[in-house]
Design an enzyme around this catalytic site. Structure first.
Site, short mmCIF file in Angstrom:
data_model
loop_
_atom_site.label_atom_id
_atom_site.label_comp_id
_atom_site.label_asym_id
_atom_site.label_seq_id
_atom_site.Cartn_x
_atom_site.Cartn_y
_atom_site.Cartn_z
N GLY A 12 2.66 -13.24 4.76
CA GLY A 12 2.57 -12.15 3.80
C GLY A 12 3.44 -10.95 4.10
O GLY A 12 3.08 -9.81 3.75
N SER A 13 4.62 -11.15 4.66
CA SER A 13 5.44 -9.96 4.94
C SER A 13 6.03 -9.36 3.67
O SER A 13 6.19 -8.14 3.58
CB SER A 13 6.53 -10.26 5.98
OG SER A 13 7.55 -11.05 5.46
N ASN A 14 6.33 -10.18 2.68
CA ASN A 14 6.75 -9.60 1.39
C ASN A 14 5.60 -8.82 0.75
O ASN A 14 5.82 -7.75 0.17
CB ASN A 14 7.22 -10.70 0.43
CG ASN A 14 8.66 -11.09 0.66
OD1 ASN A 14 9.56 -10.28 0.43
ND2 ASN A 14 8.88 -12.31 1.13
N ARG A 55 -5.09 -29.96 -9.75
CA ARG A 55 -4.39 -28.68 -9.93
C ARG A 55 -5.01 -27.85 -11.04
O ARG A 55 -5.10 -26.63 -10.94
CB ARG A 55 -2.91 -28.92 -10.26
CG ARG A 55 -2.11 -29.38 -9.08
CD ARG A 55 -0.61 -29.34 -9.36
NE ARG A 55 0.08 -30.05 -8.30
CZ ARG A 55 0.38 -29.52 -7.10
NH1 ARG A 55 0.07 -28.27 -6.83
NH2 ARG A 55 0.98 -30.24 -6.19
N HIS A 87 12.36 -16.02 -4.17
CA HIS A 87 12.84 -17.29 -3.61
C HIS A 87 13.99 -17.00 -2.65
O HIS A 87 14.89 -16.23 -2.98
CB HIS A 87 13.32 -18.21 -4.75
CG HIS A 87 13.79 -19.54 -4.26
ND1 HIS A 87 12.92 -20.53 -3.87
CD2 HIS A 87 15.03 -20.04 -4.07
CE1 HIS A 87 13.61 -21.58 -3.46
NE2 HIS A 87 14.90 -21.32 -3.57
N ARG A 114 2.04 -23.15 -3.72
CA ARG A 114 1.38 -24.12 -4.59
C ARG A 114 2.16 -24.21 -5.88
O ARG A 114 2.59 -23.19 -6.45
CB ARG A 114 -0.04 -23.66 -4.97
CG ARG A 114 -1.04 -23.71 -3.88
CD ARG A 114 -1.41 -25.09 -3.43
NE ARG A 114 -2.07 -25.91 -4.45
CZ ARG A 114 -2.27 -27.22 -4.32
NH1 ARG A 114 -1.83 -27.85 -3.26
NH2 ARG A 114 -2.88 -27.90 -5.26
N GLU A 174 14.70 -9.70 1.33
CA GLU A 174 13.55 -9.97 0.46
C GLU A 174 12.63 -8.77 0.40
O GLU A 174 12.14 -8.36 -0.66
CB GLU A 174 12.77 -11.19 0.95
CG GLU A 174 13.52 -12.50 0.83
CD GLU A 174 12.64 -13.69 1.16
OE1 GLU A 174 11.50 -13.75 0.68
OE2 GLU A 174 13.10 -14.58 1.90
C1 GRF Z 1 9.70 -15.93 1.98
O1 GRF Z 1 10.95 -16.30 2.50
C2 GRF Z 1 9.62 -16.29 0.53
O2 GRF Z 1 10.79 -16.08 -0.18
C3 GRF Z 1 9.34 -17.76 0.66
O3 GRF Z 1 8.36 -17.84 1.66
C4 GRF Z 1 8.59 -16.78 2.57
C5 GRF Z 1 7.30 -16.03 2.67
O4 GRF Z 1 7.35 -15.05 3.67
N1 GRF Z 1 9.11 -18.44 -0.54
P1 GRF Z 1 6.20 -13.96 3.75
O5 GRF Z 1 4.87 -14.72 3.71
O6 GRF Z 1 6.34 -13.03 2.60
O7 GRF Z 1 6.40 -13.29 5.06
#
Ligand code: GRF
Length: 216
Positions: A17-19, A70, A114, A96, A179
């Site tokens: 979850g760093s984003n 699903r 992405h 998912r 990102e």
């Molecule tokens: C990121 O590179 C995102 O683009 C990809 O999975 C990774 C998730 O990283 N689809 P985080 O969990 O946000 O750290």
């Protein structure tokens, strides 16, 4: 005059979850046009859930393994999002595949990040794919979600140069930095009404950043 209502956002994660944390940080700014009201994961053990909880954000886990198919999982997800009166969904490392029906019901209201310059290198192992293709520029993309995987109208991209000695890990380390810059910027554009869907494309308002971020 009362302040405009902020866009209510749910962030969907499956891992660290760093984003998501970058989105939470950005949303602390009182001027940010969105508020993160829910962090939801399909994996109860996702490290990001604890990070969100520590930041005081409501969290929820809906374990996909508890559902026969699903459609069942997506129905539970949809119910949770509606119960929280979510306006916009941000997929952030959410691993998912969603059903066409679910995606259709959130059309124009769901973003994904992405780790490649789409439409190149869809799916997984994007950094390995980029190295194998020998591209000189690589990066990340935030796009609206459509039923086709890693497709959909692009809002913005960030690019980095590929170095001679890069491997998938070194590329991943530099792309993730971009990102974490790009996603909050895009959320601000979309929630603030400065990036909007026009058919299959995204149009960005004149006064807004143009959707391309470059880093060297
Ligand atoms: C990121 O590179 C995102 O683009 C990809 O999975 C990774 C998730 O990283 N689809 P985080 O969990 O946000 O750290």
């Amino acid at each position: 005059m009362a302040a405009a209502r902020k866009t209510r956002v749910a962030v969907l994660i499956s891992g660290r979850g760093s984003n998501m944390v970058a989105l939470l940080e950005a949303a602390k700014d009182p001027a940010f046009p969105a508020e993160i009201v829910l962090v939801l994961s399909n994996r109860p053990e996702a490290a990001g859930l604890a990070r969100a909880a520590a930041a005081g954000i409501p969290t929820q886990a809906i374990d996909h393994r508890a559902f026969a198919d699903r459609a069942g999982f997506d129905a539970a997800l949809d119910a949770a999002l509606r119960a929280a009166e979510i306006d916009l969904v941000c997929l952030a490392g959410f691993m998912r595949i969603l059903t066409t029906e679910f995606v259709a019901s959130w059309a124009g209201r769901m973003l994904n990040i992405h780790p490649s310059l789409l439409p190149l290198f869809k799916g997984t192992h994007t950094h390995r794919q980029a190295l194998d293709a020998g591209v000189r520029l690589h990066g990340c993309t935030v796009h609206f979600v459509v039923p086709e995987l890693d497709a959909g109208p692009i809002v913005a991209q960030a690019a980095i140069p590929v170095r001679q000695d890069d491997d998938p890990d070194s590329l991943a380390d530099r792309v993730i930095v971009q990102e974490r810059r790009l996603y909050p910027a895009v959320l601000a554009l979309v929630a603030g009404g400065r990036a909007r869907l026009e058919g299959e494309r995204v149009v960005i308002a004149d006064a807004a950043p143009d959707g391309a971020l470059f880093s060297v």
